[in-house]
Design a protein around this motif. Sequence first.
Motif, mmCIF file in Angstrom:
data_model
loop_
_atom_site.group_PDB
_atom_site.id
_atom_site.type_symbol
_atom_site.label_atom_id
_atom_site.label_comp_id
_atom_site.label_asym_id
_atom_site.label_seq_id
_atom_site.Cartn_x
_atom_site.Cartn_y
_atom_site.Cartn_z
ATOM 1 N N GLU A 1 1.702 9.144 -5.918
ATOM 2 C CA GLU A 1 1.943 11.009 -5.368
ATOM 3 C C GLU A 1 2.159 11.068 -6.571
ATOM 4 O O GLU A 1 2.645 12.601 -7.249
ATOM 5 N N ALA A 2 3.982 10.032 -6.746
ATOM 6 C CA ALA A 2 4.995 10.489 -8.474
ATOM 7 C C ALA A 2 3.642 10.580 -9.365
ATOM 8 O O ALA A 2 4.549 11.965 -10.123
ATOM 9 N N GLU A 3 2.552 10.037 -10.488
ATOM 10 C CA GLU A 3 2.110 10.733 -10.631
ATOM 11 C C GLU A 3 2.069 11.765 -10.814
ATOM 12 O O GLU A 3 1.692 12.586 -11.635
ATOM 13 N N ALA A 4 0.577 12.686 -9.535
ATOM 14 C CA ALA A 4 0.884 13.378 -9.497
ATOM 15 C C ALA A 4 1.512 14.609 -9.149
ATOM 16 O O ALA A 4 1.339 15.641 -10.192
ATOM 17 N N TYR A 5 2.991 14.657 -9.152
ATOM 18 C CA TYR A 5 3.866 15.301 -9.276
ATOM 19 C C TYR A 5 4.579 15.632 -10.405
ATOM 20 O O TYR A 5 4.430 16.883 -11.314
ATOM 21 N N CYS A 6 4.723 14.347 -10.852
ATOM 22 C CA CYS A 6 5.007 13.957 -12.513
ATOM 23 C C CYS A 6 3.689 15.025 -14.112
ATOM 24 O O CYS A 6 4.060 15.166 -15.401
ATOM 25 N N GLU A 7 2.690 14.860 -13.289
ATOM 26 C CA GLU A 7 2.252 15.005 -14.609
ATOM 27 C C GLU A 7 1.622 13.866 -15.832
ATOM 28 O O GLU A 7 1.782 13.888 -16.868
ATOM 29 N N PHE B 1 8.920 6.471 3.273
ATOM 30 C CA PHE B 1 8.088 6.448 2.818
ATOM 31 C C PHE B 1 7.603 8.318 2.689
ATOM 32 O O PHE B 1 7.863 9.122 1.834
ATOM 33 N N ASP B 2 8.051 8.866 3.479
ATOM 34 C CA ASP B 2 7.886 10.641 3.843
ATOM 35 C C ASP B 2 9.442 11.202 3.117
ATOM 36 O O ASP B 2 9.078 12.339 2.680
ATOM 37 N N LEU B 3 10.510 10.603 3.270
ATOM 38 C CA LEU B 3 11.609 11.100 2.250
ATOM 39 C C LEU B 3 11.407 11.310 1.059
ATOM 40 O O LEU B 3 11.520 11.939 0.190
ATOM 41 N N CYS B 4 10.844 10.123 0.803
ATOM 42 C CA CYS B 4 10.023 9.723 -0.950
ATOM 43 C C CYS B 4 9.368 10.466 -1.203
ATOM 44 O O CYS B 4 9.696 11.029 -2.392
ATOM 45 N N GLU B 5 9.012 10.738 -0.471
ATOM 46 C CA GLU B 5 7.630 12.028 -0.164
ATOM 47 C C GLU B 5 8.127 13.549 -1.120
ATOM 48 O O GLU B 5 7.429 14.474 -1.667
ATOM 49 N N SER C 1 12.136 2.623 -11.382
ATOM 50 C CA SER C 1 13.437 4.211 -10.707
ATOM 51 C C SER C 1 12.886 3.775 -9.321
ATOM 52 O O SER C 1 13.440 4.058 -8.284
ATOM 53 N N LEU C 2 12.008 3.952 -8.307
ATOM 54 C CA LEU C 2 11.467 4.294 -7.691
ATOM 55 C C LEU C 2 10.806 3.292 -6.601
ATOM 56 O O LEU C 2 11.259 3.290 -5.616
ATOM 57 N N ILE C 3 11.059 2.437 -7.018
ATOM 58 C CA ILE C 3 11.038 0.990 -6.688
ATOM 59 C C ILE C 3 12.957 0.880 -5.788
ATOM 60 O O ILE C 3 12.800 0.379 -4.630
ATOM 61 N N LYS D 1 0.926 -1.528 -0.046
ATOM 62 C CA LYS D 1 0.569 -0.060 -0.214
ATOM 63 C C LYS D 1 0.775 1.352 -0.136
ATOM 64 O O LYS D 1 0.609 1.871 -1.032
ATOM 65 N N GLU D 2 1.868 1.184 0.991
ATOM 66 C CA GLU D 2 2.739 2.255 0.747
ATOM 67 C C GLU D 2 3.212 2.944 -0.684
ATOM 68 O O GLU D 2 3.840 4.045 -0.949
ATOM 69 N N LEU D 3 3.722 1.482 -1.024
ATOM 70 C CA LEU D 3 4.456 2.289 -2.677
ATOM 71 C C LEU D 3 2.885 2.388 -3.535
ATOM 72 O O LEU D 3 3.173 3.520 -4.763
ATOM 73 N N SER D 4 1.839 2.364 -3.088
ATOM 74 C CA SER D 4 1.096 2.359 -4.238
ATOM 75 C C SER D 4 0.714 3.966 -4.136
ATOM 76 O O SER D 4 0.563 4.533 -4.795
ATOM 77 N N ASN D 5 0.785 4.399 -2.867
ATOM 78 C CA ASN D 5 0.653 5.724 -2.430
ATOM 79 C C ASN D 5 1.710 6.607 -2.911
ATOM 80 O O ASN D 5 1.468 7.635 -3.813
ATOM 81 N N LEU D 6 2.851 5.719 -3.298
ATOM 82 C CA LEU D 6 4.111 7.037 -4.147
ATOM 83 C C LEU D 6 3.443 6.935 -5.334
ATOM 84 O O LEU D 6 3.855 7.830 -5.725
ATOM 85 N N ILE D 7 3.356 5.773 -5.813
ATOM 86 C CA ILE D 7 3.115 6.038 -7.179
ATOM 87 C C ILE D 7 2.219 6.864 -7.285
ATOM 88 O O ILE D 7 2.361 7.479 -8.714
#
Length: 383
Positions: A185-191, A213-217, A201-203, A177-183
Amino acid sequence: MGMINVSSQAGDFTNISNNFIEYYMTDANGDFVKLYLYLAMLSQAGRPITVTDIADHMSCTEKDVCRAIRYWIKVDVLSLSYSEDGEVTGITLRSLKRPDMELTSDLRLIDFGLVDTKKNPAQTAGGKKDRTTGDKNGGEKVEEALHVTETETEDAIHAPRKKQPTKEELASKLEDKELSNLISEAEAYCERELSQKELNSLIYIKDQLRFSFDLCEYLLEYCAEIKKTSFSYIEKVAKNWYEEGITNRSDAAEYSERYLTLYSKILKNMGITNRFSPAPVEKKYIDKWTGEYGFQEGFIIEACKRAITNHPNGVTFPYVNKILEDWYKSGVHSFEDISRLDEEHRVKKSAASDIGMSGGTGRNNNDKLRELEDFFLNGGSDS
């Protein structure tokens, strides 16, 4: 941009020029060197390729490729050919000659070397005994320089090599679930929706670099803020933070703030625009300037500007360090002090020139020396 033919002036280009290795490679960014090697291989193969293909092969952006090509053109390593419409149709690897090593600086500053080769090698690099090759033609100096480089970097932390997850591993990780949330967020930031390569790369950042998670964010937030959302760039930032020992958001924020101010200004004023952070050895120089020498930002930037003015085609950190070292030893505390040193240097140079023009002997020499002595005894003013 269409297909680009890569060729070489040497015809059957199967080897890397010795002059490239000796005179051009060491001053260039590592990614620029990799591009040159790849172009050398392409010239041997004789097949056309696009900038997009090169970027995909090297896992970087097209802008990074173009930036590297511009650098090599500037130093006469590459040249371009164009169609009648002005479109780039070819890249040529030029035959390389030894560049002009003459310094343009009136100060004749030392522009190379990490150690004083006049000192006992056993006293260099923190007192560790040096290695020599027995080469009577400079082998000891080469080994000495190599030894210092090794000792300066032997404690450096290096990011692990990225491992590509198997299909089974990837399917398992996507259930996290943590990775799914990061994906998300990444898609939102990268549009955009992440590609498989970007997902890997994210993995890598989360699992192998062990970013929380906080540092990735924060990493995603930071890169989006400076408008750098290519994952090749994001991964480079993550590796840099890993090698700097950054493990939480607050440390990353503090480091980023420093990068965006002093580090970036120094690199920019030295004409280094192809990377976002100084190398470990370069950071040691900067820490020395701000720590041991106690110079404020303005003095460091002034030294950088002078260095690149005197040596525009290859200014180095040891070159800038020599300027600041001289200022430190001369007790510089203000820009007025720098102006005073400049004037003293101008007077000395002028007097030396006048002495030389008079033949180097006789009464005129003595008169000039007395005038110079009187000038300094009177506090640098005419009386």
